[in-house]
Design a protein around this motif. Sequence first.
Motif, PDB file in Angstrom:
ATOM      1  N   ASP B  27       0.945  -2.056   3.966  1.00  0.00           N
ATOM      2  CA  ASP B  27      -0.212  -2.751   4.537  1.00  0.00           C
ATOM      3  C   ASP B  27      -0.602  -2.065   5.851  1.00  0.00           C
ATOM      4  O   ASP B  27       0.125  -2.155   6.844  1.00  0.00           O
ATOM      5  N   GLN B  29      -3.023  -2.767   7.793  1.00  0.00           N
ATOM      6  CA  GLN B  29      -3.478  -3.717   8.813  1.00  0.00           C
ATOM      7  C   GLN B  29      -2.292  -4.300   9.579  1.00  0.00           C
ATOM      8  O   GLN B  29      -2.417  -4.686  10.734  1.00  0.00           O
ATOM      9  N   LYS B  30      -1.159  -4.374   8.924  1.00  0.00           N
ATOM     10  CA  LYS B  30      -0.016  -5.081   9.484  1.00  0.00           C
ATOM     11  C   LYS B  30       0.823  -4.203  10.421  1.00  0.00           C
ATOM     12  O   LYS B  30       1.390  -4.695  11.393  1.00  0.00           O
ATOM     13  N   THR B  32       1.794  -0.903  12.948  1.00  0.00           N
ATOM     14  CA  THR B  32       1.184  -0.096  14.018  1.00  0.00           C
ATOM     15  C   THR B  32       1.231   1.383  13.648  1.00  0.00           C
ATOM     16  O   THR B  32       1.964   1.779  12.734  1.00  0.00           O
ATOM     17  N   ARG B  84      -8.434   0.995   8.524  1.00  0.00           N
ATOM     18  CA  ARG B  84      -8.465  -0.412   8.975  1.00  0.00           C
ATOM     19  C   ARG B  84      -9.900  -0.892   9.124  1.00  0.00           C
ATOM     20  O   ARG B  84     -10.247  -2.006   8.739  1.00  0.00           O
ATOM     21  N   GLU B  85     -10.707  -0.029   9.676  1.00  0.00           N
ATOM     22  CA  GLU B  85     -12.110  -0.385   9.893  1.00  0.00           C
ATOM     23  C   GLU B  85     -12.823  -0.644   8.560  1.00  0.00           C
ATOM     24  O   GLU B  85     -13.691  -1.527   8.458  1.00  0.00           O
ATOM     25  N   GLY B  87     -11.594  -1.981   6.128  1.00  0.00           N
ATOM     26  CA  GLY B  87     -11.059  -3.199   5.513  1.00  0.00           C
ATOM     27  C   GLY B  87      -9.991  -2.934   4.472  1.00  0.00           C
ATOM     28  O   GLY B  87      -9.657  -3.805   3.672  1.00  0.00           O
ATOM     29  N   HIS B  89      -6.409  -2.664   2.883  1.00  0.00           N
ATOM     30  CA  HIS B  89      -5.132  -3.320   3.156  1.00  0.00           C
ATOM     31  C   HIS B  89      -3.948  -2.436   2.786  1.00  0.00           C
ATOM     32  O   HIS B  89      -3.185  -2.035   3.634  1.00  0.00           O
ATOM     33  N   ARG B  90      -3.837  -2.143   1.485  1.00  0.00           N
ATOM     34  CA  ARG B  90      -2.643  -1.397   1.052  1.00  0.00           C
ATOM     35  C   ARG B  90      -2.997   0.051   0.705  1.00  0.00           C
ATOM     36  O   ARG B  90      -4.011   0.301   0.049  1.00  0.00           O
TER      37      ARG B  90
END
Lengths: 706, 255
Positions: B27, B29-30, B32, B84-85, B87, B89-90
Amino acid sequence: MADPPTDPPTPSDSSEPHLAFSSGGDRKRLLQKSYREITLSAFLFAIVIGIVMNAAITYAGLKIGFTIGGSAIAAVLGFGVLRGVLRRGTILETNLAQTCASAINTSNSGIIFTVPVLFLLGIPLTVGSKDFWLITLAAVGGAILGAAFIIPLRKQMIEIDRLRFPTGMGVAAILKSPGAGPKKSIVLLAGIAIAALFYWPAAAPALGFWGYADIGNQFLTNEEFNAGGLFGFAPQIELIFGLAPFALGAGYITGRAGLLVLAGGVLAYHLLTPMAFALGWMPDVVLADPHSAPGYGFQAFNRPLGIGLLLGGAMMGILVSLPAIKEALKSVASAGKIKGGGDELGLKVLVIAVLGAFVLLFAAASVVGDKPLNRIDPVTGAWVAEVTAADFGDLDSTEARKAEAKQVNASLTSLDTDTRRYQGYVILFVSAETATQWDGWDTAERAVFMASQNAKPGWLASFPPMLKAFVIAIVGVAWIWLAGIIIAQCTGMTDWSPISGMALLTVVLVMLLGGTGAVVGAVLIGAALCVAITLAADMMQDLRTGHMVGAQPKRQQMMELIVVGIGPLIAMLTVLLIAQANIKQTGVPFGPETSTSAPQAQALQAVITGVQGGEMPYALYGFGALIGGLLGLGAFSGLGVLVGLSMYLPFEAIATYGVGCIIMMLVSKWKGRVWAEEWGVPFAAGLIVGESMLAMIINMIVLGQG
Amino acid sequence: MKLIGYLIITVCVITGALSTITAYHVDVQKYTDEQFKISDNEYAHLNHGGGLKETEHADGTAHAPEPLYEQGTELTPDVLASLREAGVHRVRVKEFTFARWDMWWLFLLSVIGLTAGGMLVKATVRKQIAAADAAHAAHPSGSPSGALTRILEIVASLERDLPGMASDEDRMQAIIDRLDEMQKELVLQIVEGRTMLIGKLGMRRFAEFMDAFSRLERTLNRAWSASADGVCEEALICLDEAFAMTDLVRSKLPE
């Protein structure tokens, strides 16, 4: 003739034969000779049929990606020829003939899963090349190893653990059918006829005849029926049935245990893939195209997890069976002490066979280890090793490519080449001058060249060449033993042999040891392993048949060891012949441009490039192995094998197989287990034979048509 | 309890296998940027195209899906930011680390569940074996021991009856008929009682019994084949051999 005794006799009454009309040592020897088991006619029949089947099925395997077993075909033909034509074949004689014929045939799957990958990677093989004969030698070594290693486990798997080996049981049903009465023969023949009728529209399109696809239903192709599509399932949920009577028959003979195979398929194709899709645990490009989800799921997680589960399950199975294996080995060892050798080949024979095969493998590995990594000089960029037309794909015509290749190869003969060792590889140069220039290169310059060859150093990079070959041969032998057990277990429980999975692991293992650039070495050991494990599985099937008809295991084992080396040679020559014909016609040896695309080799090629590119999901194999091992903690230690195996088989195969299992369970419930075995097994054996024979006949016609 | 054990195992296999998918499907988004580092100056790489390009044909129909970043792309902070921008996720990465595996806890729970389920099944099976053993003691005919007794009776009856028969044909037919019962039913009873026998004898003694029994069975199978092939003498020799083995086989499986 003596009067019958009034009381039941006891075994301790006499050490001599009890039945009055069979007494006398000389007579006993004479009579045993009179029961035909090993005969010249059976042996010659087996050699001829084995070679024909091997060539025809090698061709089919290169075309469609999977092979068919030869035992059932050889058993039926054996009866036809030995009993029908020569009017002399006994059950045991025919059994021995099918044992030898299938031993010669079986090695082809090991070859076609591995060797064509060298052609696909642009590594040329010709009948005059050293590599060709080294690989053949390694495959012959593998064949001997496979047969020798599995012999001591006959007792454990067949007699103690009582694995079913469905094809072996089917062949026994074929062999026993004439003695079991005409009704059973009719049931067998009905199975053969129904299978041939059903399979004809699936196979006949290869000859230009009408096939299932011509019905015009979008859910029906020549090979499979897409029930999921018909019922409106989402595309990421596959529900496809292969049009394969063979799978139905094998499933029936396996019975209830086969449902666990189906369960593994359901887990992979109906739970993991759709759930990962629904949860968004796939890349966006896959989520945007649901039709690609099953294929993606298979490649990204189902296959590695499945292979892991299989390995873990098999290891647990071996662990739990250790007392049985120990007992079996004790029994085999004691055979050597009995005068005349008992009914098993003693461990001495096996030790000699294993040592001999190890020496072959070591010799092949050491020679291949000295094979140069590169075909282009690192300094000048000129060709330093043999090329094929496929190396000149940028040229317009096939003729131009061939001419260029011929010219380059001719120029190679005048080169005064030199070599250097670097990171465990041999680097070839066009001359001593360029080699000297290489000596002056810094690490960064060399790294660029090594990266261009996809050559990362292996774990044994710092070892001297001979020691490296020795370690690879030792690991290869040990791995062949383990993989042989795994495959025999799988075949015993389900009739499926996960050869491609084992080939994949072997190639990965050898590339990790020898380096990612050691492709020829990896394929060499891979070929040896694949041949070994297919023979291990085949031998177990044959020994299972032998047990059911009362054959002496020692005779079967000896005959199999005698003929086992023929198969790899025939398969290698057939592969070479087809590759050369393809090159002549299309300029490339295998692949989508040819009529023999070698799909399994393409898959292996993807794995090799995956290892070179660092794309292997090693952690998934490990997690799968843990789950597979833990699954064996319950009542059934081999559960992980069954579930894992089906996670990486195509669903269409296991769906049809599962239907066979369910039919067996229903029939058992309806008519009783005994009836289901007595009448169902000959019919199921007929289904296996019908499809196999029709497929072979069609393949031979297609091969004959060129 | 056995059913509960199997239910636990089934659920844990599904959750365990499912959780492993996230080992390589990370992920973005999750985690860093730092968590995507695989060395001081290198980041993890995509093992499949990441993200999705929003492209259309001129007539408004969609193109075949194309990724924002191709397989092999290094997940540098810039690439990660862009994903990330968008959208995303995986993404599927080449390199595995526990630090990026968000469902590790589910896998751990599944492993514990599998162990517990396996133990539960094993314990229940042990109890069932004891119960079946007791039931078989009362009605031995359906038990492996009962089946073995019947096989030995068949061998003894053949030894007793064959010499008195009028012809070899009669003898061979008798061998086929009587051994048919063994091949069809009795061996199946012994094989199906495997779990029970292992529970009762232990693996080593079970192996010893099966070793001896299988030799007897194979010899009888040979007698059957020889009879079916019309070689009476061979069949009789085999019966003699089988008869000589019966004491040993009986001794390996106590009543």
